[in-house]
Scaffold this motif. Structure first.
Motif, PDB file in Angstrom:
ATOM      1  N   ASP A 140     -32.076  14.896 -11.522  1.00 40.62           N
ATOM      2  CA  ASP A 140     -32.132  13.508 -11.988  1.00 40.62           C
ATOM      3  C   ASP A 140     -31.541  12.523 -10.978  1.00 40.62           C
ATOM      4  OD1 ASP A 140     -29.429  14.077 -12.192  1.00 40.62           O
ATOM      5  OD2 ASP A 140     -29.308  13.771 -14.359  1.00 40.62           O
ATOM      6  N   GLY A 141     -31.136  13.014  -9.803  1.00 40.59           N
ATOM      7  CA  GLY A 141     -30.578  12.154  -8.766  1.00 40.59           C
ATOM      8  C   GLY A 141     -29.071  12.033  -8.819  1.00 40.59           C
ATOM      9  N   ARG A 142     -28.474  12.559  -9.864  1.00 46.71           N
ATOM     10  CA  ARG A 142     -27.017  12.488 -10.017  1.00 46.71           C
ATOM     11  C   ARG A 142     -26.348  13.365  -8.966  1.00 46.71           C
ATOM     12  NH1 ARG A 142     -23.616  15.030 -14.803  1.00 46.71           N
ATOM     13  NH2 ARG A 142     -21.572  14.481 -14.030  1.00 46.71           N
ATOM     14  N   GLU A 143     -25.288  12.846  -8.363  1.00 48.70           N
ATOM     15  CA  GLU A 143     -24.555  13.602  -7.359  1.00 48.70           C
ATOM     16  C   GLU A 143     -23.250  14.102  -7.955  1.00 48.70           C
ATOM     17  OE1 GLU A 143     -23.139  11.830  -3.449  1.00 48.70           O
ATOM     18  OE2 GLU A 143     -24.999  12.835  -2.878  1.00 48.70           O
ATOM     19  N   ARG A 144     -22.967  15.392  -7.769  1.00 49.88           N
ATOM     20  CA  ARG A 144     -21.725  16.011  -8.248  1.00 49.88           C
ATOM     21  C   ARG A 144     -20.838  16.251  -7.041  1.00 49.88           C
ATOM     22  NH1 ARG A 144     -23.064  18.720 -13.550  1.00 49.88           N
ATOM     23  NH2 ARG A 144     -20.830  19.133 -13.648  1.00 49.88           N
ATOM     24  N   VAL A 145     -19.562  15.923  -7.178  1.00 50.56           N
ATOM     25  CA  VAL A 145     -18.605  16.000  -6.073  1.00 50.56           C
ATOM     26  C   VAL A 145     -17.527  17.018  -6.419  1.00 50.56           C
ATOM     27  CG1 VAL A 145     -16.963  14.692  -4.676  1.00 50.56           C
ATOM     28  CG2 VAL A 145     -19.008  13.567  -5.551  1.00 50.56           C
ATOM     29  N   PHE A 146     -17.302  17.987  -5.513  1.00 49.41           N
ATOM     30  CA  PHE A 146     -16.298  19.024  -5.710  1.00 49.41           C
ATOM     31  C   PHE A 146     -15.362  19.073  -4.507  1.00 49.41           C
ATOM     32  CE2 PHE A 146     -20.099  20.269  -7.974  1.00 49.41           C
ATOM     33  CZ  PHE A 146     -19.625  20.668  -9.210  1.00 49.41           C
ATOM     34  N   GLY A 147     -14.096  19.193  -4.774  1.00 50.53           N
ATOM     35  CA  GLY A 147     -13.127  19.477  -3.725  1.00 50.53           C
ATOM     36  C   GLY A 147     -12.858  20.968  -3.780  1.00 50.53           C
ATOM     37  N   ILE A 148     -13.056  21.667  -2.666  1.00 46.28           N
ATOM     38  CA  ILE A 148     -12.903  23.123  -2.680  1.00 46.28           C
ATOM     39  C   ILE A 148     -11.925  23.582  -1.613  1.00 46.28           C
ATOM     40  CG2 ILE A 148     -15.204  23.539  -3.627  1.00 46.28           C
ATOM     41  CD1 ILE A 148     -15.989  24.435  -0.715  1.00 46.28           C
ATOM     42  N   VAL A 171     -12.134  21.830  -7.719  1.00 45.47           N
ATOM     43  CA  VAL A 171     -12.085  20.857  -8.802  1.00 45.47           C
ATOM     44  C   VAL A 171     -13.259  19.896  -8.649  1.00 45.47           C
ATOM     45  CG1 VAL A 171     -10.562  19.268  -7.548  1.00 45.47           C
ATOM     46  CG2 VAL A 171     -10.585  19.239 -10.030  1.00 45.47           C
ATOM     47  N   GLU A 172     -13.818  19.466  -9.780  1.00 44.75           N
ATOM     48  CA  GLU A 172     -14.871  18.456  -9.748  1.00 44.75           C
ATOM     49  C   GLU A 172     -14.248  17.100  -9.999  1.00 44.75           C
ATOM     50  OE1 GLU A 172     -19.244  17.382 -11.628  1.00 44.75           O
ATOM     51  OE2 GLU A 172     -18.097  19.034 -12.487  1.00 44.75           O
ATOM     52  N   SER A 173     -14.762  16.095  -9.311  1.00 47.04           N
ATOM     53  CA  SER A 173     -14.271  14.732  -9.485  1.00 47.04           C
ATOM     54  C   SER A 173     -15.438  13.824  -9.851  1.00 47.04           C
ATOM     55  CB  SER A 173     -13.614  14.244  -8.188  1.00 47.04           C
ATOM     56  OG  SER A 173     -13.021  12.982  -8.383  1.00 47.04           O
ATOM     57  N   ALA A 174     -15.119  12.725 -10.480  1.00 45.93           N
ATOM     58  CA  ALA A 174     -16.153  11.789 -10.912  1.00 45.93           C
ATOM     59  C   ALA A 174     -16.895  11.189  -9.720  1.00 45.93           C
ATOM     60  CB  ALA A 174     -15.545  10.681 -11.756  1.00 45.93           C
ATOM     61  N   ASP A 175     -16.177  10.916  -8.650  1.00 51.89           N
ATOM     62  CA  ASP A 175     -16.801  10.351  -7.455  1.00 51.89           C
ATOM     63  C   ASP A 175     -15.931  10.648  -6.238  1.00 51.89           C
ATOM     64  OD1 ASP A 175     -14.656   8.535  -7.579  1.00 51.89           O
ATOM     65  OD2 ASP A 175     -15.858   7.032  -8.597  1.00 51.89           O
ATOM     66  N   LEU A 176     -16.455  10.318  -5.086  1.00 55.51           N
ATOM     67  CA  LEU A 176     -15.757  10.610  -3.840  1.00 55.51           C
ATOM     68  C   LEU A 176     -14.458   9.835  -3.727  1.00 55.51           C
ATOM     69  CD1 LEU A 176     -16.241  12.435  -1.468  1.00 55.51           C
ATOM     70  CD2 LEU A 176     -17.473  10.602  -0.326  1.00 55.51           C
ATOM     71  N   ALA A 177     -14.424   8.617  -4.257  1.00 55.38           N
ATOM     72  CA  ALA A 177     -13.231   7.780  -4.154  1.00 55.38           C
ATOM     73  C   ALA A 177     -12.033   8.384  -4.892  1.00 55.38           C
ATOM     74  CB  ALA A 177     -13.527   6.382  -4.694  1.00 55.38           C
ATOM     75  N   SER A 178     -12.257   9.019  -6.035  1.00 55.19           N
ATOM     76  CA  SER A 178     -11.153   9.574  -6.817  1.00 55.19           C
ATOM     77  C   SER A 178     -10.869  11.038  -6.495  1.00 55.19           C
ATOM     78  CB  SER A 178     -11.441   9.414  -8.310  1.00 55.19           C
ATOM     79  OG  SER A 178     -12.590  10.149  -8.661  1.00 55.19           O
ATOM     80  N   LEU A 179     -11.664  11.643  -5.613  1.00 54.80           N
ATOM     81  CA  LEU A 179     -11.513  13.066  -5.305  1.00 54.80           C
ATOM     82  C   LEU A 179     -10.147  13.386  -4.703  1.00 54.80           C
ATOM     83  CD1 LEU A 179     -12.779  15.870  -5.242  1.00 54.80           C
ATOM     84  CD2 LEU A 179     -13.628  15.326  -2.954  1.00 54.80           C
ATOM     85  N   ASP A 180      -9.673  12.559  -3.785  1.00 51.89           N
ATOM     86  CA  ASP A 180      -8.396  12.825  -3.122  1.00 51.89           C
ATOM     87  C   ASP A 180      -7.263  12.940  -4.132  1.00 51.89           C
ATOM     88  OD1 ASP A 180      -6.689  13.167  -0.826  1.00 51.89           O
ATOM     89  OD2 ASP A 180      -6.008  11.103  -1.148  1.00 51.89           O
ATOM     90  N   GLU A 181      -7.221  12.029  -5.081  1.00 48.48           N
ATOM     91  CA  GLU A 181      -6.174  12.053  -6.105  1.00 48.48           C
ATOM     92  C   GLU A 181      -6.302  13.277  -7.013  1.00 48.48           C
ATOM     93  OE1 GLU A 181      -5.127   9.421 -10.002  1.00 48.48           O
ATOM     94  OE2 GLU A 181      -5.508   8.322  -8.138  1.00 48.48           O
TER      95      GLU A 181
END
Length: 135
Positions: A59-67, A87-97
């Protein structure tokens, strides 16, 4: 091999799956650099380094994971990824936190476990030393 417009992806942690589902593209980072996989990509096996893993769904949705470090295996239209921590994060901006909070918690738990193991080892050494003195 048949052609496909999607691939089945599984991202697994030691205790449970982090993600299972279909994807049309995957981006990851190996020791020799970043790469992308599409559904009809050649089969491969590679190590992964601590990084960001991106999945794009139908559907074009992008999933972001920090591994953390891991292994990726692509065979046919299936991609299996095994990582130590992730861990999965809502977006790249909040991934670091998100990653920082998760990994800090895990490191604290590992530190407590190592301290408990050290106490057990020291107690065992004292008990063996005490047995030496007995006839």
């Amino acid at each position: 091999m048949s052609t496909a417009d999607k691939m089945q992806v599984t991202i697994g942690l030691p205790g449970a799956p982090l993600f299972q589902g279909a994807a049309v593209a995957l981006n990851a980072v190996a020791p020799n650099g970043a790469f992308g996989i599409l559904p009809n990509h050649v089969d491969l096996v590679t190590a992964l380094v601590p990084s960001v893993l991106l999945l794009r769904q139908e559907d074009g949705r992008e999933r972001v994971f920090g591994i953390d470090e891991g292994v990726l295996v692509k065979k046919g239209h299936e991609v299996t990824i095994a990582v130590r921590r992730g861990v999965e994060s809502a977006d790249l901006a909040s991934l670091d936190e998100t990653v920082g909070a998760l990994f800090d918690t895990m490191e604290d738990e590992e530190r407590v476990a190592r301290a408990a193991l050290s106490r057990l080892e020291a107690d065992m050494v004292r008990r063996f030393a005490g047995l030496r003195g007995q006839p």
